[in-house]
Design a protein around this motif. Structure first.
Motif, mmCIF file in Angstrom:
data_model
loop_
_atom_site.group_PDB
_atom_site.id
_atom_site.type_symbol
_atom_site.label_atom_id
_atom_site.label_comp_id
_atom_site.label_asym_id
_atom_site.label_seq_id
_atom_site.Cartn_x
_atom_site.Cartn_y
_atom_site.Cartn_z
ATOM 1 N N ASP A 1 -4.111 50.549 -0.402
ATOM 2 C CA ASP A 1 -3.512 49.378 0.250
ATOM 3 C C ASP A 1 -4.541 48.277 0.473
ATOM 4 O OD1 ASP A 1 -1.072 50.582 0.313
ATOM 5 O OD2 ASP A 1 -1.131 51.132 2.432
ATOM 6 N N TYR A 2 -5.733 48.676 0.921
ATOM 7 C CA TYR A 2 -6.775 47.684 1.172
ATOM 8 C C TYR A 2 -7.204 47.010 -0.133
ATOM 9 C CZ TYR A 2 -11.198 45.558 2.520
ATOM 10 O OH TYR A 2 -12.209 44.657 2.727
ATOM 11 N N ALA A 3 -7.380 47.795 -1.186
ATOM 12 C CA ALA A 3 -7.788 47.233 -2.476
ATOM 13 C C ALA A 3 -6.743 46.249 -2.992
ATOM 14 C CB ALA A 3 -8.005 48.356 -3.485
ATOM 15 N N LEU A 4 -5.468 46.590 -2.828
ATOM 16 C CA LEU A 4 -4.410 45.684 -3.273
ATOM 17 C C LEU A 4 -4.453 44.378 -2.485
ATOM 18 C CD1 LEU A 4 -1.881 44.925 -4.834
ATOM 19 C CD2 LEU A 4 -0.529 46.256 -3.180
ATOM 20 N N ALA A 5 -4.630 44.471 -1.172
ATOM 21 C CA ALA A 5 -4.694 43.265 -0.351
ATOM 22 C C ALA A 5 -5.861 42.377 -0.767
ATOM 23 C CB ALA A 5 -4.830 43.646 1.128
ATOM 24 N N ARG A 6 -7.026 42.976 -1.009
ATOM 25 C CA ARG A 6 -8.189 42.196 -1.443
ATOM 26 C C ARG A 6 -7.947 41.555 -2.804
ATOM 27 N NH1 ARG A 6 -11.186 40.061 1.894
ATOM 28 N NH2 ARG A 6 -12.620 39.705 0.179
ATOM 29 N N ARG A 7 -7.295 42.261 -3.711
ATOM 30 C CA ARG A 7 -7.004 41.692 -5.034
ATOM 31 C C ARG A 7 -6.070 40.494 -4.921
ATOM 32 N NH1 ARG A 7 -7.179 47.376 -7.158
ATOM 33 N NH2 ARG A 7 -8.980 47.419 -8.569
ATOM 34 N N VAL A 8 -5.082 40.596 -4.048
ATOM 35 C CA VAL A 8 -4.154 39.481 -3.858
ATOM 36 C C VAL A 8 -4.883 38.271 -3.274
ATOM 37 C CG1 VAL A 8 -2.141 38.693 -2.541
ATOM 38 C CG2 VAL A 8 -2.079 40.895 -3.719
ATOM 39 N N ILE A 9 -5.795 38.499 -2.328
ATOM 40 C CA ILE A 9 -6.585 37.405 -1.766
ATOM 41 C C ILE A 9 -7.409 36.736 -2.856
ATOM 42 C CG2 ILE A 9 -8.566 36.880 -0.281
ATOM 43 C CD1 ILE A 9 -7.495 38.984 1.669
ATOM 44 N N ALA B 1 -2.976 35.441 -17.098
ATOM 45 C CA ALA B 1 -3.645 36.615 -17.656
ATOM 46 C C ALA B 1 -5.113 36.650 -17.242
ATOM 47 C CB ALA B 1 -3.519 36.616 -19.176
ATOM 48 N N SER B 2 -5.764 35.481 -17.230
ATOM 49 C CA SER B 2 -7.171 35.407 -16.824
ATOM 50 C C SER B 2 -7.331 35.757 -15.355
ATOM 51 C CB SER B 2 -7.727 34.008 -17.098
ATOM 52 O OG SER B 2 -7.730 33.719 -18.474
ATOM 53 N N VAL B 3 -6.415 35.258 -14.515
ATOM 54 C CA VAL B 3 -6.468 35.556 -13.078
ATOM 55 C C VAL B 3 -6.281 37.052 -12.849
ATOM 56 C CG1 VAL B 3 -5.354 35.197 -10.843
ATOM 57 C CG2 VAL B 3 -5.670 33.265 -12.416
ATOM 58 N N ALA B 4 -5.300 37.634 -13.528
ATOM 59 C CA ALA B 4 -5.037 39.067 -13.378
ATOM 60 C C ALA B 4 -6.253 39.891 -13.768
ATOM 61 C CB ALA B 4 -3.831 39.465 -14.238
ATOM 62 N N ASP B 5 -6.894 39.515 -14.867
ATOM 63 C CA ASP B 5 -8.068 40.247 -15.336
ATOM 64 C C ASP B 5 -9.250 40.070 -14.374
ATOM 65 O OD1 ASP B 5 -9.529 41.715 -17.520
ATOM 66 O OD2 ASP B 5 -10.693 39.859 -17.508
ATOM 67 N N LEU C 1 -0.875 42.168 -16.822
ATOM 68 C CA LEU C 1 -0.174 40.979 -16.333
ATOM 69 C C LEU C 1 1.109 41.349 -15.592
ATOM 70 C CD1 LEU C 1 -0.276 37.927 -16.146
ATOM 71 C CD2 LEU C 1 0.875 37.797 -18.376
ATOM 72 N N PRO C 2 1.948 42.246 -16.129
ATOM 73 C CA PRO C 2 3.146 42.644 -15.364
ATOM 74 C C PRO C 2 2.803 43.266 -14.010
ATOM 75 C CG PRO C 2 3.375 43.284 -17.668
ATOM 76 C CD PRO C 2 1.954 42.836 -17.490
ATOM 77 N N HIS C 3 1.722 44.070 -13.984
ATOM 78 C CA HIS C 3 1.297 44.680 -12.718
ATOM 79 C C HIS C 3 0.887 43.605 -11.720
ATOM 80 C CE1 HIS C 3 -1.811 46.794 -10.150
ATOM 81 N NE2 HIS C 3 -0.743 47.518 -9.953
ATOM 82 N N PHE C 4 0.188 42.581 -12.196
ATOM 83 C CA PHE C 4 -0.215 41.464 -11.349
ATOM 84 C C PHE C 4 1.002 40.756 -10.759
ATOM 85 C CE2 PHE C 4 -1.506 36.762 -11.562
ATOM 86 C CZ PHE C 4 -1.914 36.726 -10.239
ATOM 87 N N TYR C 5 1.968 40.407 -11.606
ATOM 88 C CA TYR C 5 3.171 39.721 -11.137
ATOM 89 C C TYR C 5 3.909 40.573 -10.101
ATOM 90 C CZ TYR C 5 3.296 35.709 -14.299
ATOM 91 O OH TYR C 5 3.026 34.521 -14.935
ATOM 92 N N LYS D 1 4.013 39.514 -6.039
ATOM 93 C CA LYS D 1 5.295 39.180 -5.409
ATOM 94 C C LYS D 1 5.634 40.158 -4.290
ATOM 95 C CE LYS D 1 10.031 37.776 -6.267
ATOM 96 N NZ LYS D 1 11.080 37.474 -7.273
ATOM 97 N N LYS D 2 5.270 41.415 -4.460
ATOM 98 C CA LYS D 2 5.522 42.424 -3.423
ATOM 99 C C LYS D 2 4.812 42.057 -2.123
ATOM 100 C CE LYS D 2 4.351 47.251 -2.418
ATOM 101 N NZ LYS D 2 3.683 48.469 -2.959
ATOM 102 N N ILE D 3 3.577 41.556 -2.239
ATOM 103 C CA ILE D 3 2.782 41.258 -1.056
ATOM 104 C C ILE D 3 3.091 39.884 -0.477
ATOM 105 C CG2 ILE D 3 0.423 40.918 -0.202
ATOM 106 C CD1 ILE D 3 1.221 43.826 -0.767
ATOM 107 N N THR D 4 3.271 38.877 -1.328
ATOM 108 C CA THR D 4 3.431 37.501 -0.839
ATOM 109 C C THR D 4 4.878 37.042 -0.762
ATOM 110 O OG1 THR D 4 3.317 36.474 -3.033
ATOM 111 C CG2 THR D 4 1.219 36.931 -1.921
ATOM 112 N N GLY D 5 5.773 37.719 -1.469
ATOM 113 C CA GLY D 5 7.172 37.300 -1.484
ATOM 114 C C GLY D 5 7.460 36.199 -2.480
ATOM 115 N N THR D 6 6.458 35.820 -3.272
ATOM 116 C CA THR D 6 6.653 34.772 -4.277
ATOM 117 C C THR D 6 5.848 35.112 -5.522
ATOM 118 O OG1 THR D 6 6.597 32.374 -4.631
ATOM 119 C CG2 THR D 6 4.709 33.346 -3.510
ATOM 120 N N THR D 7 6.123 34.434 -6.623
ATOM 121 C CA THR D 7 5.386 34.693 -7.851
ATOM 122 C C THR D 7 4.059 33.935 -7.844
ATOM 123 O OG1 THR D 7 6.347 32.817 -9.040
ATOM 124 C CG2 THR D 7 7.567 34.920 -9.112
ATOM 125 N N PRO D 8 3.099 34.361 -8.657
ATOM 126 C CA PRO D 8 1.834 33.616 -8.726
ATOM 127 C C PRO D 8 2.024 32.154 -9.116
ATOM 128 C CG PRO D 8 1.599 35.763 -9.767
ATOM 129 C CD PRO D 8 3.051 35.603 -9.462
#
Length: 289
Positions: free
Chosen positions: A232-240, A254-258, A265-269, A273-280
């Motif tokens: 959970d912490y790693a996911l939050a940091r990645r979203v930040i 794709a560059s941002v996700a990498d 890329l699908p995992h990033f999207y 969206k799961k964490i922020t409620g919106t798309t990148p």
């Protein structure tokens, strides 16, 4: 149904992006999930004790403590089971001050950026300072209780006065770095360097090896002291990290996700969206105007 690991949405009843949670006692069983939101936050502790995990470190919580928490900072309060903290928390959108204070907004908000840069989020107030801060909070609470057409705007004026007071405290003498000693030394070392590992792939076994503990012990201790699982912490940091990339440059998705260590890329999207409620893409569009 499993809950989301972070609380991303703050509800406001005032008509403006500003909310006060007043004199709330948070027992361990009803403490809110880990916070990760765009709004800035100020927490004042009236009584009780506990710890709060902010960004990459633990801080003790006790009477007279004030916490300045910039938006997009992972944090989670961990109240004491016997003597839980009673505190007030102010949440507001940085854009609210930009609209209300004009050119002065950058000065009023500079406190949050300094806290982010220095990773010093706590100030222990003197009795006189405590009285002033609680008076500002009481004024804001009273305005929100009135619920008339001008209440929200009056509350916003008191918020600006509070920020001016806190800025002057910083001018008189910046807060000192005093982290809690309740966590193991390897935990702070791990958290301080975790962003670099996120980009190349995070391995529980490698982190545990570096900490000289077993993977099972690492996971238990990480959850105990941060209130979050490593995942959970790693996911939050990645979203930040992704939010910062989206606003700072025009890189492809794709560059941002990498760059942020997402699997694809699908995992990033999906996770963004799961964490922020919106798309990148929508996040970049709305924040960049």
């Amino acid at each position: 149904m499993a809950r989301s690991p972070v609380r991303t949405t703050i509800q406001s009843d005032s008509g403006i992006p500003f909310r006060l949670v007043y004199a709330d006692t948070k027992a361990p069983q009803n403490e809110l999930p880990d916070h990760l939101h765009d709004w800035h936050e100020i927490i004042y502790v009236y009584r009780g004790q506990g710890t709060i995990f902010i960004d990459t470190g633990l801080e003790d919580m006790q009477t007279g403590d004030l916490f300045i928490i910039p938006g997009n900072t992972v944090h989670r309060a961990l109240p004491d089971e016997i003597n839980p903290v009673t505190s007030s928390a102010l949440f507001f959108s940085p854009g609210l001050l930009t609209a209300a204070a004009g050119g002065s907004a950058s000065v009023l908000l500079s406190l949050f950026e300094r806290c982010r840069r220095r990773r010093v989020y706590k100030r222990h107030l003197t009795p006189e300072e405590q009285a002033k801060v609680t008076a500002f909070i009481e004024e804001i609470h009273a305005e929100f209780q009135m619920e008339n057409q001008l209440s929200a705007h009056a509350a916003l004026l008191h918020l600006q006065l509070l920020l001016i007071f806190l800025e002057r405290l910083e001018d008189a003498g910046p807060a000192r770095t005093v982290h809690s000693n309740s966590g193991p030394s390897w935990l702070s070392a791990t958290l301080s360097n975790i962003d670099d590992k996120l980009r190349s792939g995070l391995s529980l076994s490698e982190l545990a090896l570096q900490a000289a503990v077993s993977p099972a012990h690492f996971s238990r201790a990480f959850k105990k002291y941060t209130g979050m699982t490593l995942t959970d912490y790693a996911l939050a940091r990645r979203v930040i990290m992704a939010k910062e990339h989206l606003l700072r440059n025009d890189d492809t998705m794709a560059s941002v996700a990498d760059a942020c260590g997402f699997e694809s890329l699908p995992h990033f999207y999906r996770q963004f969206k799961k964490i922020t409620g919106t798309t990148p893409a929508a996040y970049r569009r709305t924040r960049n105007g």
